[in-house]
Design an enzyme around this catalytic site. Structure first.
Site, PDB file in Angstrom:
ATOM      1  N   CYS A  73       0.870  -1.185   0.000  1.00 19.54           N
ATOM      2  CA  CYS A  73       0.000   0.000   0.000  1.00 19.54           C
ATOM      3  C   CYS A  73       0.898   1.224   0.000  1.00 19.54           C
ATOM      4  O   CYS A  73       1.564   1.511   1.002  1.00 19.54           O
ATOM      5  CB  CYS A  73      -0.930   0.006   1.209  1.00 19.54           C
ATOM      6  SG  CYS A  73      -2.025   1.445   1.256  1.00 19.54           S
ATOM      7  N   HIS A 150      -2.618  -5.167 -10.260  1.00 21.52           N
ATOM      8  CA  HIS A 150      -3.474  -4.103 -10.785  1.00 21.52           C
ATOM      9  C   HIS A 150      -3.812  -4.366 -12.238  1.00 21.52           C
ATOM     10  O   HIS A 150      -2.974  -4.849 -13.014  1.00 21.52           O
ATOM     11  CB  HIS A 150      -2.776  -2.741 -10.697  1.00 21.52           C
ATOM     12  CG  HIS A 150      -2.716  -2.187  -9.309  1.00 21.52           C
ATOM     13  ND1 HIS A 150      -3.646  -1.290  -8.836  1.00 21.52           N
ATOM     14  CD2 HIS A 150      -1.855  -2.421  -8.294  1.00 21.52           C
ATOM     15  CE1 HIS A 150      -3.343  -0.981  -7.572  1.00 21.52           C
ATOM     16  NE2 HIS A 150      -2.263  -1.659  -7.234  1.00 21.52           N
ATOM     17  N   ASN A 181      -6.803  -5.161  -8.113  1.00 13.58           N
ATOM     18  CA  ASN A 181      -7.186  -3.766  -7.990  1.00 13.58           C
ATOM     19  C   ASN A 181      -7.517  -3.246  -9.384  1.00 13.58           C
ATOM     20  O   ASN A 181      -6.784  -3.518 -10.343  1.00 13.58           O
ATOM     21  CB  ASN A 181      -6.040  -2.951  -7.386  1.00 13.58           C
ATOM     22  CG  ASN A 181      -5.681  -3.396  -5.988  1.00 13.58           C
ATOM     23  OD1 ASN A 181      -6.326  -3.023  -5.015  1.00 13.58           O
ATOM     24  ND2 ASN A 181      -4.639  -4.215  -5.867  1.00 13.58           N
ATOM     25  N   GLU A 198     -10.377  -0.564  -5.104  1.00 15.26           N
ATOM     26  CA  GLU A 198      -9.330  -1.331  -4.438  1.00 15.26           C
ATOM     27  C   GLU A 198      -9.834  -2.705  -4.018  1.00 15.26           C
ATOM     28  O   GLU A 198     -10.916  -2.830  -3.442  1.00 15.26           O
ATOM     29  CB  GLU A 198      -8.818  -0.578  -3.208  1.00 15.26           C
ATOM     30  CG  GLU A 198      -7.985   0.640  -3.539  1.00 15.26           C
ATOM     31  CD  GLU A 198      -7.138   1.087  -2.368  1.00 15.26           C
ATOM     32  OE1 GLU A 198      -6.409   0.241  -1.805  1.00 15.26           O
ATOM     33  OE2 GLU A 198      -7.230   2.274  -1.998  1.00 15.26           O
ATOM     34  N   CYS A 207      -5.261   5.842  -4.163  1.00 16.99           N
ATOM     35  CA  CYS A 207      -4.577   4.547  -4.077  1.00 16.99           C
ATOM     36  C   CYS A 207      -3.175   4.738  -4.621  1.00 16.99           C
ATOM     37  O   CYS A 207      -2.988   4.981  -5.817  1.00 16.99           O
ATOM     38  CB  CYS A 207      -5.327   3.476  -4.870  1.00 16.99           C
ATOM     39  SG  CYS A 207      -4.499   1.869  -4.882  1.00 16.99           S
ATOM     40  N   GLY A 210      -2.122   2.025  -7.039  1.00 18.57           N
ATOM     41  CA  GLY A 210      -2.895   2.220  -8.259  1.00 18.57           C
ATOM     42  C   GLY A 210      -2.323   3.334  -9.113  1.00 18.57           C
ATOM     43  O   GLY A 210      -2.245   3.220 -10.352  1.00 18.57           O
TER      44      GLY A 210
END
Length: 267
Positions: A73, A150, A181, A198, A207, A210
């Site tokens: 994260c 992602h 994600n 998410e 994010c 992201g």
């Protein structure tokens, strides 16, 4: 058992952070959900547990609001760097992160992105730069692993996409065995407008991973140049990446308050 916590956020992506380096704390899936609940707990997108590390200054564990533990994260890493101070190195399940907080913001080195279909991971082999798949009118996304998986869709207007409906459908598609994600991005000059669903948390104000994944995908397709501003609902991150190198993410993080909670009273 009352335990101190810190509430922080990066561009509105908010965290409850517990420091378990000297006094261990057990976080179960049910306990993470209870603490993250915005009506009956503290409320957050992710719960962060700090633990001792043998390879870095601190180990950071990340629990989404649904209780599931995830590997990375970026916004939380910026918050932890500012909370600890001194430009710490941060161990995560997704890799080692270095930080620089001298500018007042936090600059995080997220390491190199991964593009192999089995590194995302996907259920079967395919080109991840322009995937030969689509959902409704969203064709040929890109897939990037930046410590977590992602998928990135480039659209005319990111804010016009029904992310609340499409996000969970794509997140749990069998193509993504560890879920994914979901990023909806549009290009405006040499900047990116981004909305993120998410994995395990839903729509958030920002994010960090992201933003990193989307910027990398856009640079690979030669849609933008590095460094690139990424505008999210909660604010802007700046992502710097050159092919073959690590991703550097710059942005603010804020300490909101400190408090105590009786974790034994929760699940």
């Amino acid at each position: 058992m009352n335990r101190r916590f810190d509430k922080m956020h990066g561009l509105g992506n908010d965290f409850v952070i517990f420091d378990g380096r000297t006094e261990p704390l057990e976080i179960t899936e049910a306990r993470a959900r209870a603490i993250a609940d915005r009506r009956t707990g503290v409320g957050c997108d992710q719960l962060i547990l700090l633990e001792p590390s043998v390879s870095a200054d601190v180990r950071m564990r990340i629990f989404n609001s649904d209780g599931g533990e995830v590997d990375a994260c970026g916004n939380a890493a910026r918050c932890v760097a500012i909370l600890i101070g001194g430009d710490p190195t941060i161990e995560t399940a997704g890799g080692l992160i270095s930080s620089d907080t001298g500018s007042g913001e936090a600059v995080i080195d997220m390491g190199a992105p991964r593009f192999g279909w089995d590194e995302i991971p996907l259920a079967y082999a395919m080109d991840t730069a322009e995937m030969p798949v689509g959902w409704e009118d969203l064709p040929q996304p890109a897939a990037v692993n930046v410590g977590n998986p992602h998928v990135v869709f480039f659209v005319e207007d990111a804010s016009a996409v029904d992310a609340a409906r499409l996000g969970p459908l794509i997140e749990r598609d069998p193509l993504f065995p560890q879920r994914v994600n979901v990023n909806f991005a549009s290009i405006d000059s040499d900047a990116i407008k981004l909305v993120v669903w998410e994995r395990g948390a839903g729509l958030t104000q920002a994010c960090g991973t992201g933003a990193c994944a989307t910027a990398v995908a856009a640079i690979r397709r030669k849609l933008v140049r590095s460094p690139v501003p990424v505008h999210l609902p909660g604010g802007t991150l700046v992502i710097d990446w050159s092919p073959g190198g690590p991703i550097r993410m710059r942005g603010p993080a804020a300490h909101v308050y400190s408090g105590e909670i009786d974790v034994e009273a929760l699940a």
